[in-house]
Design a protein around this motif. Sequence first.
Motif, PDB file in Angstrom:
ATOM      1  N   ALA B 149       0.589   4.237  -3.856  1.00 13.90           N
ATOM      2  CA  ALA B 149       1.313   4.488  -5.094  1.00 13.90           C
ATOM      3  C   ALA B 149       1.874   3.204  -5.677  1.00 13.90           C
ATOM      4  CB  ALA B 149       2.457   5.466  -4.837  1.00 13.90           C
ATOM      5  N   ALA B 150       1.834   3.138  -7.009  1.00 13.69           N
ATOM      6  CA  ALA B 150       2.546   2.078  -7.743  1.00 13.69           C
ATOM      7  C   ALA B 150       3.879   2.674  -8.168  1.00 13.69           C
ATOM      8  CB  ALA B 150       1.733   1.678  -8.971  1.00 13.69           C
ATOM      9  N   PHE B 151       4.965   1.942  -7.917  1.00 14.44           N
ATOM     10  CA  PHE B 151       6.288   2.449  -8.247  1.00 14.44           C
ATOM     11  C   PHE B 151       7.026   1.416  -9.096  1.00 14.44           C
ATOM     12  CE2 PHE B 151      10.480   4.129  -7.925  1.00 14.44           C
ATOM     13  CZ  PHE B 151      10.391   5.449  -7.478  1.00 14.44           C
ATOM     14  N   SER B 152       7.666   1.896 -10.139  1.00 10.06           N
ATOM     15  CA  SER B 152       8.429   1.001 -11.011  1.00 10.06           C
ATOM     16  C   SER B 152       9.752   0.643 -10.339  1.00 10.06           C
ATOM     17  CB  SER B 152       8.675   1.702 -12.346  1.00 10.06           C
ATOM     18  OG  SER B 152       9.456   0.908 -13.189  1.00 10.06           O
ATOM     19  N   GLY B 153       9.674  -0.295  -9.384  1.00  9.51           N
ATOM     20  CA  GLY B 153      10.871  -0.700  -8.640  1.00  9.51           C
ATOM     21  C   GLY B 153      10.506  -1.695  -7.564  1.00  9.51           C
ATOM     22  N   GLY B 154      11.509  -2.194  -6.876  1.00 10.42           N
ATOM     23  CA  GLY B 154      11.287  -3.179  -5.820  1.00 10.42           C
ATOM     24  C   GLY B 154      11.038  -2.487  -4.493  1.00 10.42           C
ATOM     25  N   VAL B 155       9.895  -2.788  -3.880  1.00  6.79           N
ATOM     26  CA  VAL B 155       9.489  -2.093  -2.655  1.00  6.79           C
ATOM     27  C   VAL B 155       9.534  -3.050  -1.466  1.00  6.79           C
ATOM     28  CG1 VAL B 155       7.647  -0.771  -1.551  1.00  6.79           C
ATOM     29  CG2 VAL B 155       7.975  -0.619  -4.041  1.00  6.79           C
ATOM     30  N   ALA B 156      10.267  -2.681  -0.424  1.00  9.63           N
ATOM     31  CA  ALA B 156      10.346  -3.528   0.775  1.00  9.63           C
ATOM     32  C   ALA B 156       9.030  -3.457   1.540  1.00  9.63           C
ATOM     33  CB  ALA B 156      11.490  -3.067   1.668  1.00  9.63           C
ATOM     34  N   ARG B 157       8.499  -4.627   1.900  1.00 13.08           N
ATOM     35  CA  ARG B 157       7.220  -4.678   2.604  1.00 13.08           C
ATOM     36  C   ARG B 157       7.322  -4.016   3.975  1.00 13.08           C
ATOM     37  NH1 ARG B 157       6.753  -9.971   3.517  1.00 13.08           N
ATOM     38  NH2 ARG B 157       5.781 -10.509   1.543  1.00 13.08           N
ATOM     39  N   GLU B 158       8.438  -4.253   4.629  1.00 10.51           N
ATOM     40  CA  GLU B 158       8.667  -3.810   5.998  1.00 10.51           C
ATOM     41  C   GLU B 158       8.471  -2.308   6.188  1.00 10.51           C
ATOM     42  OE1 GLU B 158      12.315  -4.969   9.001  1.00 10.51           O
ATOM     43  OE2 GLU B 158      12.791  -4.039   7.083  1.00 10.51           O
ATOM     44  N   ASP B 159       9.089  -1.503   5.321  1.00  6.72           N
ATOM     45  CA  ASP B 159       9.081  -0.054   5.528  1.00  6.72           C
ATOM     46  C   ASP B 159       8.605   0.742   4.318  1.00  6.72           C
ATOM     47  OD1 ASP B 159      11.206  -0.485   3.864  1.00  6.72           O
ATOM     48  OD2 ASP B 159      12.747   0.119   5.284  1.00  6.72           O
ATOM     49  N   GLY B 160       8.213   0.048   3.234  1.00 10.68           N
ATOM     50  CA  GLY B 160       7.725   0.745   2.048  1.00 10.68           C
ATOM     51  C   GLY B 160       8.790   1.486   1.260  1.00 10.68           C
ATOM     52  N   VAL B 161      10.061   1.259   1.602  1.00 15.08           N
ATOM     53  CA  VAL B 161      11.144   1.946   0.877  1.00 15.08           C
ATOM     54  C   VAL B 161      11.375   1.265  -0.477  1.00 15.08           C
ATOM     55  CG1 VAL B 161      13.652   2.364   0.896  1.00 15.08           C
ATOM     56  CG2 VAL B 161      12.288   2.849   2.935  1.00 15.08           C
ATOM     57  N   VAL B 162      11.573   2.082  -1.515  1.00 13.30           N
ATOM     58  CA  VAL B 162      11.900   1.555  -2.836  1.00 13.30           C
ATOM     59  C   VAL B 162      13.374   1.164  -2.810  1.00 13.30           C
ATOM     60  CG1 VAL B 162      12.010   2.023  -5.303  1.00 13.30           C
ATOM     61  CG2 VAL B 162      10.188   3.041  -3.921  1.00 13.30           C
ATOM     62  N   ARG B 163      13.634  -0.155  -2.739  1.00 16.75           N
ATOM     63  CA  ARG B 163      15.014  -0.607  -2.581  1.00 16.75           C
ATOM     64  C   ARG B 163      15.791  -0.620  -3.889  1.00 16.75           C
ATOM     65  NH1 ARG B 163      16.769  -3.483   1.644  1.00 16.75           N
ATOM     66  NH2 ARG B 163      18.737  -3.010   0.641  1.00 16.75           N
ATOM     67  N   PHE B 164      15.117  -0.929  -4.990  1.00 18.57           N
ATOM     68  CA  PHE B 164      15.804  -0.881  -6.278  1.00 18.57           C
ATOM     69  C   PHE B 164      14.824  -0.534  -7.385  1.00 18.57           C
ATOM     70  CE2 PHE B 164      14.195  -5.032  -7.679  1.00 18.57           C
ATOM     71  CZ  PHE B 164      13.958  -5.665  -6.467  1.00 18.57           C
ATOM     72  N   GLY B 186      -2.242  13.869   6.446  1.00 19.75           N
ATOM     73  CA  GLY B 186      -2.235  13.093   7.684  1.00 19.75           C
ATOM     74  C   GLY B 186      -2.427  11.609   7.444  1.00 19.75           C
ATOM     75  N   LEU B 187      -2.203  11.186   6.218  1.00 19.42           N
ATOM     76  CA  LEU B 187      -2.381   9.770   5.894  1.00 19.42           C
ATOM     77  C   LEU B 187      -1.047   9.190   5.417  1.00 19.42           C
ATOM     78  CD1 LEU B 187      -5.686   9.908   3.806  1.00 19.42           C
ATOM     79  CD2 LEU B 187      -5.411   8.787   6.019  1.00 19.42           C
ATOM     80  N   PRO B 188      -0.742   7.933   5.809  1.00 22.23           N
ATOM     81  CA  PRO B 188       0.453   7.300   5.248  1.00 22.23           C
ATOM     82  C   PRO B 188       0.226   7.001   3.765  1.00 22.23           C
ATOM     83  CG  PRO B 188      -0.829   5.697   6.477  1.00 22.23           C
ATOM     84  CD  PRO B 188      -1.512   7.033   6.675  1.00 22.23           C
ATOM     85  N   VAL B 189       1.305   6.856   3.017  1.00 24.23           N
ATOM     86  CA  VAL B 189       1.199   6.473   1.607  1.00 24.23           C
ATOM     87  C   VAL B 189       1.762   5.059   1.450  1.00 24.23           C
ATOM     88  CG1 VAL B 189       1.945   6.984  -0.756  1.00 24.23           C
ATOM     89  CG2 VAL B 189       1.377   8.860   0.809  1.00 24.23           C
ATOM     90  N   ALA B 190       0.876   4.123   1.166  1.00 33.23           N
ATOM     91  CA  ALA B 190       1.318   2.745   0.924  1.00 33.23           C
ATOM     92  C   ALA B 190       1.959   2.679  -0.452  1.00 33.23           C
ATOM     93  CB  ALA B 190       0.121   1.798   1.002  1.00 33.23           C
ATOM     94  N   VAL B 191       3.038   1.912  -0.584  1.00 31.76           N
ATOM     95  CA  VAL B 191       3.736   1.826  -1.871  1.00 31.76           C
ATOM     96  C   VAL B 191       3.864   0.367  -2.278  1.00 31.76           C
ATOM     97  CG1 VAL B 191       5.791   2.532  -3.167  1.00 31.76           C
ATOM     98  CG2 VAL B 191       5.075   3.851  -1.166  1.00 31.76           C
ATOM     99  N   GLY B 192       3.633   0.107  -3.536  1.00 33.25           N
ATOM    100  CA  GLY B 192       3.778  -1.258  -4.039  1.00 33.25           C
ATOM    101  C   GLY B 192       4.501  -1.265  -5.370  1.00 33.25           C
TER     102      GLY B 192
END
Lengths: 400, 400
Positions: B149-164, B186-192
């Motif tokens: 997924a592309a997310f309009s925000g800052g994504v931490a590489r470590e855990d994929g959490v949208v930090r801001f 059954g698949l992880p969702v990579a976020v950027g």
Amino acid sequence: MRAGPSQEEIRRHNLGALLRHVHLSGPTSRAELTSRMGLNRSTIMALTADLTAAGLVREELPRETGRAGRPSLVVRPESARVYVFALDVGVDRLVAARVGLGGTVLDRREAVRRRGPFSLEEVVGPLAGFARQMHRKTRPDTVCVGVAAAFSGGVAREDGVVRFGPNMGAADVPFGEEMSRRLGLGLPVAVGNDANLAAMAEHLRGVGVGCRDLVYLHGDVGVGGGVIAGGALLGGHQGFGGEVGHMVVNPGGRPCGCGSHGCLEAEVGERALLEAAGRFGSQIGREAVRAVVGAADRGDIVAQAALNRVGDWLGLGVANLVNVFNPELVVFGGMLREVYLGAAAQVRSRLTVDALGPAREHLRLRTSALGDDATLVGAAELAFAQVLADPLEVLTRAGS
Amino acid sequence: MRAGPSQEEIRRHNLGALLRHVHLSGPTSRAELTSRMGLNRSTIMALTADLTAAGLVREELPRETGRAGRPSLVVRPESARVYVFALDVGVDRLVAARVGLGGTVLDRREAVRRRGPFSLEEVVGPLAGFARQMHRKTRPDTVCVGVAAAFSGGVAREDGVVRFGPNMGAADVPFGEEMSRRLGLGLPVAVGNDANLAAMAEHLRGVGVGCRDLVYLHGDVGVGGGVIAGGALLGGHQGFGGEVGHMVVNPGGRPCGCGSHGCLEAEVGERALLEAAGRFGSQIGREAVRAVVGAADRGDIVAQAALNRVGDWLGLGVANLVNVFNPELVVFGGMLREVYLGAAAQVRSRLTVDALGPAREHLRLRTSALGDDATLVGAAELAFAQVLADPLEVLTRAGS
């Protein structure tokens, strides 16, 4: 798209990796090399034998192991035999050093440079003289494997020409070519931007060891920068990457040597500080900067205000770089070392306001560990780059 | 220090390189793969056989060669069989697409998103619904090899959490984890970060193909950026690199959602343009931006002044990025595409004043080739990253 490497390429890579390890980390036991490189003992032995035969390393018994059993041989770089010439062309000084494999400075010469109109001769002449003096003193069994220079200016990757250097008064100067001709060693002279090379030096041997994302800020008359992103130096399309001193932080602000206004360099460089402190003209250079910081420290309110002003712009510049690069580390070198030490609170306060919270939460701000020699150390590493990439080939060409 | 790769690593690298080539460049003859990869014919045959057996590519006779002799077989990605889900979480829209190997969009769903308070459910719910609808329509012999997924925000590489994500109202959102749970594949969702992924998309499939140093600027409500430096995405220490929208260009300027003032985003984003044009509040979004550009084009002096003001700050921001990165290419995407087209003269004039001459002499300014789908295409490429890095392993896990 590129295919995986051939056996020959892997061998060359491994030779380079082993040599790079002892070059950067110093004498290392075979046992440790085996575990660090993830190769088996016989491969490490074969690689070491090749490098030993080429005269790049030697193997020795360690001094004391304190343990029973046969000690693992220690692999040591041939620092006294294999060397480079590193040159540093700064606004205020010219330095030449003979640096041995492993990073040992074997010999060095330095001259003060007068600020004034630039000529190729006033730079190349003294440096070539220094190199000749040092070369004459070397033993016959030594071998020079490279020459490189740090230059206070923008250097094109394509041809090594210094394309701009407003604070030196240099533009389109074929410095490397002329330096090589004057040295007469039959070796090309690699040239790099001084702040880029200093960034690489801090990354390899200074405060940034083990850090893959750092921004180095170098203050001199001008302000330069070098960025290590993902472990590699940011060069950009032509090699001019990292010119963070010409990021405009104060539109319509102080005029800059580049023709613009309000560049980071114009707001935090030597002249900005000295003018704000009412001391421009009487003194220049690092001593003058130290005098302002010292006066502020003793309570001089004009000096304090000047340092606050410059610290504030420096903080804004760092905040912008933190947002753009998300570095782990920002390093202050040259006169910015003194400015940062004198205005750290101001810099940090600006960062809190202007840098994104998550991007600054793990950020470290540090001063250069290599001091004014960061540029020279960086030039030495540039000079060693080829022998580390392909140890046997370079040595064959050097005629060992 | 790392040893050269093993035989197994080289084979994996070569499988990935071959698959990446047909994924990005489309059907390619064995003969061309042989010359492009610098491997011999029998190695290419063996690699192709492995990928064919895994169902990732198939070999076919080319349609027409126009030449005598036996034609070289063409290797084609199995676009209908091997696919990923690509998701795009923007301020104004949610998109989900099923994208086949080779980049073909096989199916897609889109919903308008209302600007307002953020909740994980209002984003995850519709996207999971879209994915289920599309998944139900797939044939049984198809295989999903990744989700991103592309997310309009800052994504931490470590855990994929949208930090801001100030413009989404999102902070510390475990979007990837929740999305993965709701998809139930059954698949992880990579976020950027959306602009980072759009930069990668333009680099791989858009206006930046073949360009190793580019800066992509994405305008939306906010302004994001993505930097390709030396061929790689600039991620920084935690993955927040490239937040060029929060570079302060106008200290003390317009307030920004990040808490600072005068950020590039605050001076050139949608709100800055609409307010300067006296149109904020009546209309929002891309149509409103287009209306201002259209009005300026028809001679409306208020719209022209607004566009000039915004173009001027945009030019200053681009000049700073040119000095810092020395890119070959700057790409304007999202609403900045319209702004650039309406204010190109202003942008260029600022560049001439504020960017270093040698750093801008080979610079190209272009609008996004992939348009609003750059973020989605980038998400698809992120989803394909694993299968391209290790084709056989990923397929085994996907249970083909």
